[in-house]
Design an enzyme around this catalytic site. Structure first.
Site, PDB file in Angstrom:
ATOM      1  N   ARG A 193      72.503  68.379  63.979  1.00 13.46           N
ATOM      2  CA  ARG A 193      71.309  68.094  64.251  1.00 13.46           C
ATOM      3  C   ARG A 193      71.287  67.651  65.511  1.00 13.46           C
ATOM      4  NH1 ARG A 193      68.664  66.110  59.783  1.00 13.46           N
ATOM      5  NH2 ARG A 193      70.656  64.942  59.143  1.00 13.46           N
ATOM      6  N   TYR A 194      72.269  67.061  66.256  1.00  9.97           N
ATOM      7  CA  TYR A 194      72.543  66.746  67.395  1.00  9.97           C
ATOM      8  C   TYR A 194      73.615  67.573  68.280  1.00  9.97           C
ATOM      9  CZ  TYR A 194      70.492  62.576  65.420  1.00  9.97           C
ATOM     10  OH  TYR A 194      69.819  61.672  64.557  1.00  9.97           O
ATOM     11  N   ARG A 203      77.434  66.152  67.926  1.00 12.25           N
ATOM     12  CA  ARG A 203      78.018  65.655  66.548  1.00 12.25           C
ATOM     13  C   ARG A 203      77.595  66.224  65.576  1.00 12.25           C
ATOM     14  NH1 ARG A 203      74.445  62.405  69.066  1.00 12.25           N
ATOM     15  NH2 ARG A 203      72.761  61.173  67.862  1.00 12.25           N
ATOM     16  N   CYS A 242      78.397  59.456  44.344  1.00 12.83           N
ATOM     17  CA  CYS A 242      78.619  58.306  44.942  1.00 12.83           C
ATOM     18  C   CYS A 242      79.190  57.293  43.821  1.00 12.83           C
ATOM     19  CB  CYS A 242      77.464  57.577  45.180  1.00 12.83           C
ATOM     20  SG  CYS A 242      76.705  58.815  46.733  1.00 12.83           S
ATOM     21  N   CYS A 291      71.712  54.660  44.605  1.00  9.45           N
ATOM     22  CA  CYS A 291      70.536  53.910  45.107  1.00  9.45           C
ATOM     23  C   CYS A 291      69.252  54.348  44.988  1.00  9.45           C
ATOM     24  CB  CYS A 291      70.675  53.732  46.784  1.00  9.45           C
ATOM     25  SG  CYS A 291      72.620  53.300  47.078  1.00  9.45           S
ATOM     26  N   CYS A 331      67.646  56.496  47.723  1.00  8.38           N
ATOM     27  CA  CYS A 331      68.495  57.481  48.230  1.00  8.38           C
ATOM     28  C   CYS A 331      67.722  58.580  49.001  1.00  8.38           C
ATOM     29  CB  CYS A 331      69.675  58.104  47.539  1.00  8.38           C
ATOM     30  SG  CYS A 331      70.428  59.049  48.183  1.00  8.38           S
ATOM     31  N   ARG A 386      69.198  61.381  49.966  1.00  7.58           N
ATOM     32  CA  ARG A 386      69.506  62.687  49.298  1.00  7.58           C
ATOM     33  C   ARG A 386      69.418  62.811  47.732  1.00  7.58           C
ATOM     34  NH1 ARG A 386      74.043  62.257  53.771  1.00  7.58           N
ATOM     35  NH2 ARG A 386      73.000  63.333  55.363  1.00  7.58           N
ATOM     36  N   ASP A 441      63.184  56.333  54.262  1.00  9.63           N
ATOM     37  CA  ASP A 441      62.998  57.799  54.389  1.00  9.63           C
ATOM     38  C   ASP A 441      61.858  58.143  53.142  1.00  9.63           C
ATOM     39  OD1 ASP A 441      64.531  58.600  56.650  1.00  9.63           O
ATOM     40  OD2 ASP A 441      66.304  58.289  55.067  1.00  9.63           O
ATOM     41  N   ASP A 494      64.221  58.309  60.864  1.00  8.90           N
ATOM     42  CA  ASP A 494      64.714  59.829  60.813  1.00  8.90           C
ATOM     43  C   ASP A 494      63.523  60.617  60.813  1.00  8.90           C
ATOM     44  OD1 ASP A 494      67.293  61.434  60.742  1.00  8.90           O
ATOM     45  OD2 ASP A 494      67.985  59.821  59.952  1.00  8.90           O
ATOM     46  N   LYS A 509      66.958  61.060  64.513  1.00  4.05           N
ATOM     47  CA  LYS A 509      66.913  59.385  64.580  1.00  4.05           C
ATOM     48  C   LYS A 509      66.140  59.172  65.904  1.00  4.05           C
ATOM     49  CE  LYS A 509      70.619  57.799  61.620  1.00  4.05           C
ATOM     50  NZ  LYS A 509      70.801  59.234  61.505  1.00  4.05           N
TER      51      LYS A 509
HETATM   52  S1  SF4 Z   1      71.911  55.980  49.790  1.00  4.59           S
HETATM   53 FE1  SF4 Z   1      72.343  57.871  48.417  1.00  4.59          FE
HETATM   54  S2  SF4 Z   1      74.245  58.669  49.449  1.00  4.59           S
HETATM   55 FE2  SF4 Z   1      74.475  56.649  50.034  1.00  4.59          FE
HETATM   56  S3  SF4 Z   1      75.369  55.580  48.605  1.00  4.59           S
HETATM   57 FE3  SF4 Z   1      73.148  55.365  48.042  1.00  4.59          FE
HETATM   58  S4  SF4 Z   1      73.238  56.896  46.452  1.00  4.59           S
HETATM   59 FE4  SF4 Z   1      74.772  57.514  47.708  1.00  4.59          FE
END
Ligand code: SF4
Length: 348
Positions: A92-93, A96, A105, A109, A112, A114, A273, A310, A317
């Site tokens: 993206r940048y 990096r 994971c 979360c 999340c 993603r 997000d 983002d 970002k």
């Molecule tokens: S935000 Fe998404 S990628 Fe990050 S630890 Fe939580 S579930 Fe996993």
């Protein structure tokens, strides 16, 4: 690669652990069929099941609202796909790249960004894809920093992590390797000597911890972070601003202080997000700016993260304030909220 035998992976397991009332099971099974669910024993232990608004539960226990998406929400809210030159790499940048090693994971979360791409069984980069990703990095000399992410790269066996770190370290123009993880809070027992040995390199290595509430810095999590730092790996943090979790100045300040007390420098506070089904966990940017002003007013400079957004579409970002200098550049606001002319006006 599972996070541990006692990790809960289904809505019914959440009911058995009394994290969900039985009358919600049917609805939450539909959520769990749509988005991965998991919580580890280390985080279950932190939940007060008598508190219907518990800030740890709010991050990991599925909720009916997750099946309601808003038009502005997006399966790829920060535009990873649009910036991916080869599988597993997001460029993206200019200086990096992200290297997404796996799509799993230790915990999932509920906010999340993603969430459409990760979950158990979503796999890791194959050997061939990893080689192609590392080849891309090796033939792109402007890449100065590689960020290992996922999913959570610290779920990988130490032998595989060591292989990745070793292959990146021999690329001359890669000077910095950064690793994003939730493991020290979600499964601190996984921070073992073998894992830390796998991360040893002559290149600058940083670990960025994802933590959102001060209670996540349990004594076990603090000890795991101390093992990382004592092994010579500096730590930074990233947190997500979440409604009902850390959207008050006292909690946010306590989180930043707890991190600094663990020798972890707060780096990013992410505005949440536009991931599908997460509206109930987002704040407004104005609320986030007010919280940043409160942090500035009450806490040490060491406790100040960058508040960032983002930009959807893969545009990267940007810091989103607040600003302290007036638009005309003639006035500055101090930590108490008082405004001062700059340069100071001379008395007549
Ligand atoms: S935000 Fe998404 S990628 Fe990050 S630890 Fe939580 S579930 Fe996993």
């Amino acid at each position: 690669m599972p996070a541990g035998n006692n990790t809960l992976h289904s809505a019914s397991a959440f009911v058995e652990a009394r994290l969900i009332k039985p009358d919600r099971l049917d609805a939450l099974q539909k959520v769990a069929a749509r988005y991965a669910v998991a919580i580890t024993p280390a985080l279950i232990d932190l939940i007060d099941t008598a508190d219907p608004h518990d800030p740890i539960a709010r991050q990991f226990v599925p909720y009916e609202y997750e099946l309601e998406s808003l038009p502005e929400e997006n399966a790829d809210p920060i535009g990873d796909e649009a910036r991916s030159p080869v599988p597993g790499v997001v460029h993206r940048y200019p200086d990096r790249v992200l290297l997404k090693l796996l799509n799993a994971c230790a915990v999932y979360c509920r906010f999340c960004f993603r969430r459409e791409m990760i979950g158990p069984g979503r796999g890791a980069l194959t050997g061939r894809a990893l080689t192609a990703a590392i080849d891309y990095i090796a033939r792109t000399p402007e890449i100065w920093e590689v960020i290992l992410t996922g999913g959570d790269p610290l779920l990988l066996p130490p032998r595989r992590l060591k292989d990745v770190v070793t292959r990146l370290a021999v690329i001359d123009h890669v000077k910095v390797i950064r690793l994003h993880t939730r493991i020290p809070v979600a499964a601190p027992e996984r921070v073992t000597p073998a894992l830390l040995c796998a991360l040893q390199t002559d290149k600058a290595m940083f670990i960025v911890l994802h933590a959102n509430h001060p209670r996540e810095l349990s004594s076990e999590a603090r000890a795991a972070c101390a093992r990382v730092i004592d092994a010579g790996i500096p730590m930074l943090s990233q947190s997500v601003l979440l409604r009902g979790v850390n959207d008050d100045a006292g909690t946010l300040g306590a989180l930043m202080r707890a991190l600094v007390e663990c020798r972890i420098k707060p780096y990013y506070l992410h505005h949440a997000d536009l991931a599908p089904g997460t509206a109930h966990l987002r704040t407004s940017i104005m609320e986030g700016q007010a919280l940043m002003r409160a942090l500035h007013g009450r806490y040490s400079g060491l406790c100040q993260p960058h508040y960032v957004l983002d930009i959807p579409g893969g545009h990267g970002k940007s810091p989103i304030g607040p600003t302290y200098l007036s638009a005309d550049g003639n006035e500055i606001t101090d930590f108490k909220g008082a405004r001062h002319a700059f340069p100071p006006r001379r008395p007549d």
